[in-house]
Write a protein that holds these residues in place. Structure first.
Motif, PDB file in Angstrom:
ATOM      1  N   VAL A  74       0.180   4.986   1.557  1.00  0.00           N
ATOM      2  CA  VAL A  74      -0.792   5.596   2.467  1.00  0.00           C
ATOM      3  C   VAL A  74      -0.820   7.116   2.287  1.00  0.00           C
ATOM      4  CG1 VAL A  74      -1.461   5.902   4.874  1.00  0.00           C
ATOM      5  CG2 VAL A  74      -0.439   3.726   4.124  1.00  0.00           C
ATOM      6  N   TYR A  90       0.826  -1.212   0.000  1.00  0.00           N
ATOM      7  CA  TYR A  90       0.000   0.000   0.000  1.00  0.00           C
ATOM      8  C   TYR A  90       0.861   1.263   0.000  1.00  0.00           C
ATOM      9  CZ  TYR A  90      -4.183  -2.696   1.046  1.00  0.00           C
ATOM     10  OH  TYR A  90      -5.228  -3.565   0.974  1.00  0.00           O
ATOM     11  N   TYR A  94      -4.239   3.559   0.142  1.00  0.00           N
ATOM     12  CA  TYR A  94      -4.867   3.410   1.454  1.00  0.00           C
ATOM     13  C   TYR A  94      -4.992   4.816   2.027  1.00  0.00           C
ATOM     14  CZ  TYR A  94      -6.020   1.467   6.020  1.00  0.00           C
ATOM     15  OH  TYR A  94      -6.678   1.124   7.179  1.00  0.00           O
TER      16      TYR A  94
END
Ligand code: SF4
Length: 104
Positions: free
Chosen positions: A5, A3, A59
């Protein structure tokens, strides 16, 4: 795939008045700033495009203020669900009632 973020500040609206809060650090606010729904859609598309190029999955840490107080909060939740983008909510916990948590 890993991911990437993003911390995403969607509104300054909050019904708390914590002394340490940076939103109030410069004195009273004439009006809280918040992101328009149109701009939020653009941000989501930009995050997806960036992550595609970087070989990552997006994310989101959604924050404010209290993100739940944004007038388009539930529309944003629907968009994220359709987009299959995972997220966490950060900020004032006082509106995370059982009903809100169930709805989330
Ligand atoms: S709950 Fe968070 S956003 Fe609200 S006043 Fe306190 S620190 Fe600021």
């Amino acid at each position: 795939m890993e991911y990437f973020v993003f911390q995403w500040h969607i509104t300054e609206a909050c019904d708390q008045r914590c002394r340490h809060c940076y939103i109030y650090a410069l004195g009273s606010h004439a009006k809280f700033k918040e992101m328009s729904l149109e701009d939020m859609v653009t941000v989501i598309e930009n995050c997806k495009t960036f992550c595609e190029k970087a070989g990552r999955l997006p994310y989101l840490y959604i924050t404010g203020g209290d993100p739940i107080l944004h007038p388009n909060f539930w529309t944003l939740m629907k968009i994220l669900k359709v987009s299959e983008i995972p997220f966490a909510l950060m900020g004032n916990p006082f509106h995370l009632t059982e009903d809100v948590c169930r709805r989330l």
